[in-house]
Design a protein around this motif. Structure first.
Motif, PDB file in Angstrom:
ATOM      1  N   GLY A  92       0.817  -1.207   0.000  1.00 42.16           N
ATOM      2  CA  GLY A  92       0.000   0.000   0.000  1.00 42.16           C
ATOM      3  C   GLY A  92       0.852   1.259   0.000  1.00 42.16           C
ATOM      4  O   GLY A  92       2.021   1.244   0.381  1.00 42.16           O
ATOM      5  N   VAL A  93       0.254   2.340  -0.467  1.00 45.42           N
ATOM      6  CA  VAL A  93       0.907   3.643  -0.440  1.00 45.42           C
ATOM      7  C   VAL A  93       0.277   4.436   0.698  1.00 45.42           C
ATOM      8  O   VAL A  93      -0.951   4.553   0.775  1.00 45.42           O
ATOM      9  CB  VAL A  93       0.687   4.389  -1.775  1.00 45.42           C
ATOM     10  N   LEU A  94       1.140   4.952   1.553  1.00 38.66           N
ATOM     11  CA  LEU A  94       0.599   5.714   2.678  1.00 38.66           C
ATOM     12  C   LEU A  94       0.010   7.028   2.199  1.00 38.66           C
ATOM     13  O   LEU A  94       0.661   7.799   1.502  1.00 38.66           O
ATOM     14  CB  LEU A  94       1.709   6.018   3.686  1.00 38.66           C
ATOM     15  N   ALA A  95      -1.211   7.265   2.544  1.00 39.18           N
ATOM     16  CA  ALA A  95      -1.828   8.544   2.214  1.00 39.18           C
ATOM     17  C   ALA A  95      -1.842   9.391   3.486  1.00 39.18           C
ATOM     18  O   ALA A  95      -2.060   8.879   4.582  1.00 39.18           O
ATOM     19  CB  ALA A  95      -3.239   8.324   1.715  1.00 39.18           C
ATOM     20  N   THR A  96      -1.590  10.670   3.330  1.00 38.32           N
ATOM     21  CA  THR A  96      -1.550  11.539   4.502  1.00 38.32           C
ATOM     22  C   THR A  96      -2.578  12.643   4.408  1.00 38.32           C
ATOM     23  O   THR A  96      -3.030  13.013   3.325  1.00 38.32           O
ATOM     24  CB  THR A  96      -0.151  12.178   4.652  1.00 38.32           C
ATOM     25  N   THR A  97      -2.927  13.160   5.554  1.00 37.63           N
ATOM     26  CA  THR A  97      -3.858  14.290   5.589  1.00 37.63           C
ATOM     27  C   THR A  97      -3.109  15.569   5.258  1.00 37.63           C
ATOM     28  O   THR A  97      -1.865  15.571   5.139  1.00 37.63           O
ATOM     29  CB  THR A  97      -4.483  14.418   6.982  1.00 37.63           C
ATOM     30  N   LYS A  98      -3.845  16.680   5.162  1.00 36.83           N
ATOM     31  CA  LYS A  98      -3.199  17.955   4.809  1.00 36.83           C
ATOM     32  C   LYS A  98      -2.136  18.354   5.820  1.00 36.83           C
ATOM     33  O   LYS A  98      -1.118  18.945   5.468  1.00 36.83           O
ATOM     34  CB  LYS A  98      -4.259  19.055   4.736  1.00 36.83           C
ATOM     35  N   ASP A  99      -2.362  17.989   7.068  1.00 33.54           N
ATOM     36  CA  ASP A  99      -1.358  18.373   8.077  1.00 33.54           C
ATOM     37  C   ASP A  99      -0.318  17.270   8.287  1.00 33.54           C
ATOM     38  O   ASP A  99       0.363  17.219   9.303  1.00 33.54           O
ATOM     39  CB  ASP A  99      -2.020  18.772   9.403  1.00 33.54           C
ATOM     40  N   GLY A 100      -0.191  16.354   7.311  1.00 32.84           N
ATOM     41  CA  GLY A 100       0.920  15.403   7.325  1.00 32.84           C
ATOM     42  C   GLY A 100       0.696  14.151   8.144  1.00 32.84           C
ATOM     43  O   GLY A 100       1.604  13.331   8.276  1.00 32.84           O
ATOM     44  N   LYS A 101      -0.468  13.978   8.703  1.00 35.51           N
ATOM     45  CA  LYS A 101      -0.700  12.767   9.497  1.00 35.51           C
ATOM     46  C   LYS A 101      -1.087  11.597   8.583  1.00 35.51           C
ATOM     47  O   LYS A 101      -1.760  11.782   7.576  1.00 35.51           O
ATOM     48  CB  LYS A 101      -1.814  13.010  10.508  1.00 35.51           C
TER      49      LYS A 101
END
Ligand code: SF4
Ligand code: FES
Length: 259
Positions: free
Chosen positions: A142-151
């Motif tokens: 899987g590819v890690l997806a992050t939120t706008k604030d990098g989490k």
């Protein structure tokens, strides 16, 4: 004799027989709508699903000299009408209307190529064992997806529509065993792992997200794998999910050989 209408399915008829004539009659079904694959049998010698086969499509003219016993079962060899055909795993048939000549006769047997457990129930474990051996589950990075604030939010398994189209049709397989029952080479899975197992293997080999394609191809590049397929294409004719099994076999055999 039972009452049946042309639009009734063979499963409807069997349920009526079980309720009104012979409560011991054994057959398997679940969804009743061509989705679960649990009710594959041979109808008039052709592997197919009880729940999607209608009387009007499958009833044959009663014909000549059909011998039936007191319970309405028919022996196709015309010799011994008293033997217990179910115990012998031989075809059984039932008249499908109060007037058998009006709708005809449908001949039923357990799915060919598998041991008969009882009446119309075949033991499909040989097919399921072959499927399991080929590890039919996605193995993806899987590819890690992050939120706008990098989490870290979720793992994503990205794929474009063209990549999806490579295998999507194969996900329709419901492991009913109809293709295996039609395959003259399968016969229990000792000499050939069978078309259903190869369909499932192909489904993951063609999935761009799967990282085990090479290992999966190794697993079917065997004497009882792609090498055993004789390209008879009997498997193509009756797939209830519309998969062109013979063509898919051809594709996966070519893919493995061309590596
Ligand atoms: S490929 Fe079709 S016929 Fe074969 S097991 Fe799957 S659904 Fe059934
Ligand atoms: S009962 Fe589920 S496919 Fe026929």
């Amino acid at each position: 004799m039972i009452e049946a209408r042309p639009e009734d399915t063979v499963l409807d008829c069997l349920l009526t027989i079980k309720r009104t004539v012979d409560p011991t009659l054994a057959f398997r079904y679940s969804c009743g709508h061509g989705m679960c694959g649990s009710d594959a049998v041979a109808i008039n010698g052709t592997p197919t699903l009880l729940c999607t086969a209608t009387v009007k499509d499958w009833a044959k003219p009663a014909g000549t000299a059909i011998q039936t016993d007191d319970e309405g079962f028919r022996r196709t060899d015309g010799v011994d009408t008293t033997a217990d055909a179910a115990d012998a795993g031989e075809p059984q048939s039932a008249s499908t209307a109060s007037d058998a000549a009006s709708l005809g006769v449908i001949e039923l047997a357990a799915l060919p190529g598998f041991p008969v457990q009882r009446d119309l129930i075949a033991d499909i474990d040989p097919m399921l064992d072959q499927l399991k051996k080929l590890k039919p589950a996605l193995e993806a990075d899987g590819v890690l997806a992050t939120t706008k604030d990098g989490k870290i939010d979720v793992f994503e398994y990205l794929q474009n529509p063209e990549q999806l189209a490579q295998y999507e049709r194969l996900t329709n397989c419901i492991a009913c065993g109809v293709c295996e029952g039609a395959c003259p080479v399968f016969a229990g899975g000792d000499a050939f792992i069978g078309p259903a197992a190869l369909i499932w293997s192909s489904r993951f080999i063609n999935d761009s997200r799967d990282v085990k394609a090479a290992e999966r191809m190794d697993a079917i590049d065997t004497a009882d794998g792609v090498a055993a397929c004789q390209s008879v294409r009997a498997c193509s004719r009756q797939c209830p999910r519309g998969i062109d099994v013979g063509e898919e076999m051809w594709q996966i055999v070519a893919k493995v050989r061309e590596r």
